[in-house]
Design an enzyme around this catalytic site. Structure first.
Site, short mmCIF file in Angstrom:
data_model
loop_
_atom_site.label_atom_id
_atom_site.label_comp_id
_atom_site.label_asym_id
_atom_site.label_seq_id
_atom_site.Cartn_x
_atom_site.Cartn_y
_atom_site.Cartn_z
N GLU A 252 12.42 1.63 5.36
CA GLU A 252 11.80 2.95 5.53
C GLU A 252 11.60 3.23 7.01
O GLU A 252 11.51 2.29 7.80
CB GLU A 252 10.42 2.98 4.85
CG GLU A 252 10.49 2.75 3.36
CD GLU A 252 9.11 2.58 2.74
OE1 GLU A 252 8.10 2.88 3.41
OE2 GLU A 252 9.05 2.14 1.60
N LYS A 254 9.41 3.96 10.17
CA LYS A 254 8.01 3.69 10.51
C LYS A 254 7.50 4.87 11.33
O LYS A 254 7.98 5.12 12.43
CB LYS A 254 7.88 2.38 11.30
CG LYS A 254 6.43 2.01 11.59
CD LYS A 254 6.32 0.62 12.16
CE LYS A 254 4.89 0.12 12.19
NZ LYS A 254 4.06 0.77 13.19
N ARG A 259 -2.76 6.09 9.40
CA ARG A 259 -2.68 5.82 7.97
C ARG A 259 -3.62 6.73 7.20
O ARG A 259 -4.78 6.92 7.62
CB ARG A 259 -3.08 4.35 7.75
CG ARG A 259 -2.88 3.83 6.34
CD ARG A 259 -1.42 3.49 6.16
NE ARG A 259 -1.15 2.83 4.90
CZ ARG A 259 -0.97 1.52 4.79
NH1 ARG A 259 -1.08 0.74 5.83
NH2 ARG A 259 -0.67 0.99 3.62
N ARG A 280 -7.51 4.32 7.19
CA ARG A 280 -7.20 2.92 6.88
C ARG A 280 -8.47 2.11 6.65
O ARG A 280 -8.46 1.15 5.91
CB ARG A 280 -6.40 2.39 8.07
CG ARG A 280 -6.12 0.96 8.05
CD ARG A 280 -5.15 0.69 9.15
NE ARG A 280 -5.31 -0.68 9.60
CZ ARG A 280 -4.40 -1.31 10.30
NH1 ARG A 280 -3.30 -0.70 10.66
NH2 ARG A 280 -4.59 -2.54 10.68
N GLU A 309 1.09 8.33 5.87
CA GLU A 309 0.78 8.42 7.29
C GLU A 309 0.66 9.90 7.64
O GLU A 309 1.39 10.72 7.09
CB GLU A 309 1.96 7.79 8.05
CG GLU A 309 1.74 7.53 9.49
CD GLU A 309 1.16 6.13 9.80
OE1 GLU A 309 0.70 5.43 8.87
OE2 GLU A 309 1.15 5.78 10.98
N PHE A 349 4.48 7.14 1.51
CA PHE A 349 5.46 6.09 1.21
C PHE A 349 5.07 5.26 -0.01
O PHE A 349 5.82 4.37 -0.39
CB PHE A 349 5.71 5.18 2.42
CG PHE A 349 4.50 4.79 3.21
CD1 PHE A 349 3.63 3.85 2.74
CD2 PHE A 349 4.26 5.38 4.45
CE1 PHE A 349 2.52 3.48 3.47
CE2 PHE A 349 3.15 5.02 5.20
CZ PHE A 349 2.26 4.06 4.71
N ARG A 430 -2.36 -8.57 4.70
CA ARG A 430 -1.29 -8.49 5.70
C ARG A 430 -0.29 -9.57 5.30
O ARG A 430 -0.37 -10.70 5.72
CB ARG A 430 -1.88 -8.78 7.08
CG ARG A 430 -0.94 -8.50 8.21
CD ARG A 430 -1.62 -8.76 9.53
NE ARG A 430 -2.65 -7.79 9.86
CZ ARG A 430 -2.43 -6.55 10.26
NH1 ARG A 430 -1.18 -6.13 10.36
NH2 ARG A 430 -3.41 -5.75 10.55
#
Ligand code: AMP
Length: 564
Positions: A252, A254, A259, A280, A309, A349, A430
């Site tokens: 995808e 970026k 966010r 976020r 985003e 996304f 993460r």
């Protein structure tokens, strides 16, 4: 529960280095919290409200110093408190050092005149009143309320009250410890507690449900439209790693923005907003981003949670740098005016929830299909034309990934994200399933020794530049760079290189080695393709080194050293 009981246990935890013992202390606290379980489960982590609630205490340190000073006696000022803090370095220690009189303090007397011990519920309720105080006079109200609490504190209570109020609890109780303590206290499996925490972001509620309704209750906890979830995060990674680990990569663009998590519920009554947008950190940023609200209301029809985003765009819709979106993101005043200066647009996304279905456990591809179906006008619409949709290409071809990267850079996005198409959505993690393409660590300065004329739209541009490094007096090739170069830059490079053309054969051009290019790459591999015996893997154009002469270009020796 008395606040003193909580404070004593917090002190025991504070003094305890071993994780297992900490979990045991937290478990005991939870087991004995009775009606105050939700409050205690949050307090022990230094939280007053659930993590997802935008509501914060919003107490400036000065408010807290004033309240402490007042409770400490007439001869103590807020400045004295601050001075002590500068000396000691920790507000809990400072507060614990004053003699507030504990139960004998003025505020300790109830209407009947009897002194009651401070309870965790009273602390919670007072702090809730304090968070709700707004407008003129709110500063005094906050100091009064806090004073009322400190005034009833013994030393240990004061220590943890001050830390709680200033969000500096720091007794070493992490999210894992509370999860394990809930699991042990109420005999439910840790991973099910974890799931419930992921969907709710409320340790208090999860502890209560685990205790009162057991595993069945925990498993029945779902995402709720309107209550934010932690965002899934990305690690840095390379194309090489992604393709080694997965059969295919979902690639995808970026986006270089901020966010957002969009919650849309058309069934909300008149008193609850249909659309909410969270940052976020799960902060409510709806009012700052009317374009996102308008987008949701024009596009969506069913209850939805989307991940994406928000990007600042120019008049042509092209993305602007990240700094521009920051001028809009948390803005509280003059939003309409700011909107005239900088427009923002959402791109989504991921889809976490659609029309009653929680999708966290579904693979990325299914979630993305659902997202596309939500945003498209109808099922036949070409995805490229779907407004607000971040495209997702699945491929195992490195060249294709390179060209997506080049398109992203050309469209002025930050680069690409590589995602595992099969991965579920892990809030707050993460992990390896999402990778932002790693920035190149060390770049090389190579000479351009050849190029090719482009095709079609790019027929008048030189491109696909052959790169060489010095080896004594000779030059040895190390690769070709074709990606990461916009049309504008290709135009400039063509002007720069044309005077150095020494031979042409069809589209191929030989160039006098005059221009030095800075190139990034993922790896240096041995290769029979180039005369140096090495090839740069995924070479990327970084810029022209106008400041460097041909003699300053990198040598084969440096290349070998970088590889070692
Ligand atoms: P970083 O902030 O550098 O750790 O990169 C991760 C961030 O990139 C995410 O938190 C998103 O805000 C942002 N981002 C931009 N485009 C995408 C995308 N297509 N998928 C996931 N995250 C993205």
């Amino acid at each position: 529960m008395e606040f003193a009981t909580f404070a004593d246990r917090a002190a025991a935890i504070d003094a305890e280095p071993a994780d297992l013992e900490i979990v045991a202390h937290v478990r005991d606290l939870l087991e004995n919290a009775n009606d105050d379980l939700e409050i205690v489960a949050r307090f022990v982590q230094g939280r007053v409200f659930p993590a997802w609630r935008s509501r914060t205490l919003d107490i400036g340190p000065t408010t807290c110093y004033e309240a402490i000073a007042r409770a400490a006696g007439t001869n103590v000022s807020a400045t004295d408190v601050e001075d002590r803090l500068a000396e000691i370095g920790e507000i809990g220690e400072v507060a614990a050092g004053y003699d507030f009189g504990g139960q004998q303090g003025l505020g300790a007397f109830t209407e009947g005149g009897a002194s009651d011990p401070l309870t965790v519920r009273e602390v919670f309720e007072t702090l809730s009143d304090l968070a709700a105080a707004d407008g003129s006079g709110s500063h005094d109200t906050k100091v009064d309320l806090l004073f009322g609490l400190f005034n009833r504190c013994e030393s240990a209570e004061a220590r943890y009250l001050a830390r709680l109020v200033l969000s500096e609890m720091r007794i070493g109780v992490g999210e894992g410890a509370v999860r394990d303590a809930i699991s042990e206290a109420f005999d439910v499996p840790g991973e099910r507690v974890e799931r419930a925490l992921q969907v709710s972001n409320d340790y208090g509620q999860v502890a209560r449900v685990a205790r009162d309704d057991g595993l069945e209750g925990l498993d029945a906890m779902d995402l709720e439209v309107g209550r934010p979830v932690q965002a899934m995060l990305a690690q840095a990674g390379t194309v090489t790693d992604a393709l080694e680990e997965w059969d295919e990569a979902a690639v995808e663009w970026k986006y270089d923005g901020a966010r957002i998590q969009l919650h849309y519920d058309p069934e909300n009554g008149a008193d609850v907003a249909t659309t909410r947008v969270f940052s976020r950190n799960m902060e409510d940023v709806t009012d700052a981003l009317p374009e996102v609200v308008e987008f949701a209301e024009a596009t969506l029809t069913e209850p939805t949670i989307l991940d994406g985003e928000v990007v600042a765009v120019d008049d042509d819709g092209a993305p602007l740098p990240f700094q521009e979106v920051l001028k809009r993101f948390r803005r509280k005043h003059d939003v309409a005016k700011a909107r005239e200066d900088i427009e923002v647009r959402p791109v989504f996304f991921d889809c976490l929830h659609a029309d009653g279905d929680d999708l966290l456990e579904e693979p990325l591809t299914t979630r993305h299909d659902r997202l596309e179906a939500l945003l498209a006008d109808d099922q036949t619409q070409d995805p490229e034309t779907v407004d607000g949709l971040s495209l997702c290409w699945r491929t195992d071809d490195p060249e294709r990934i390179e060209s997506i990267d080049a398109e992203a850079l050309e469209a002025r996005h930050e680069g690409i994200m590589l995602k595992d198409p099969e991965s579920t959505y892990s809030p707050g993690r993460r992990g390896k399933h999402w990778r932002k393409r790693k920035p190149d660590v060390e770049t090389l300065d190579c000479l351009i020794t050849g190029a090719e004329w482009g095709e079609g739209r790019r027929a008048t541009f030189l491109g696909t530049f052959e790169l060489s490094v010095r080896d004594g007096d000779t030059l040895e090739t190390v690769g070709k760079v074709a990606t990461g170069i916009t049309d504008e830059k290709l135009d400039d490079l063509t002007d720069l290189l044309e005077p150095y053309i020494v031979a042409e054969d069809g589209q191929d051009v030989d160039l006098e080695p005059e221009i030095v290019l800075e190139v990034g790459y993922e790896e240096i591999q041995t290769s029979p393709t180039y005369s140096s015996g090495y090839a740069l893997r995924f070479p990327r154009f970084q810029g022209v080194r106008h400041d460097k002469d041909p003699a300053d270009a990198d040598s084969l020796e440096r290349l070998e050293r970088l590889r070692a």
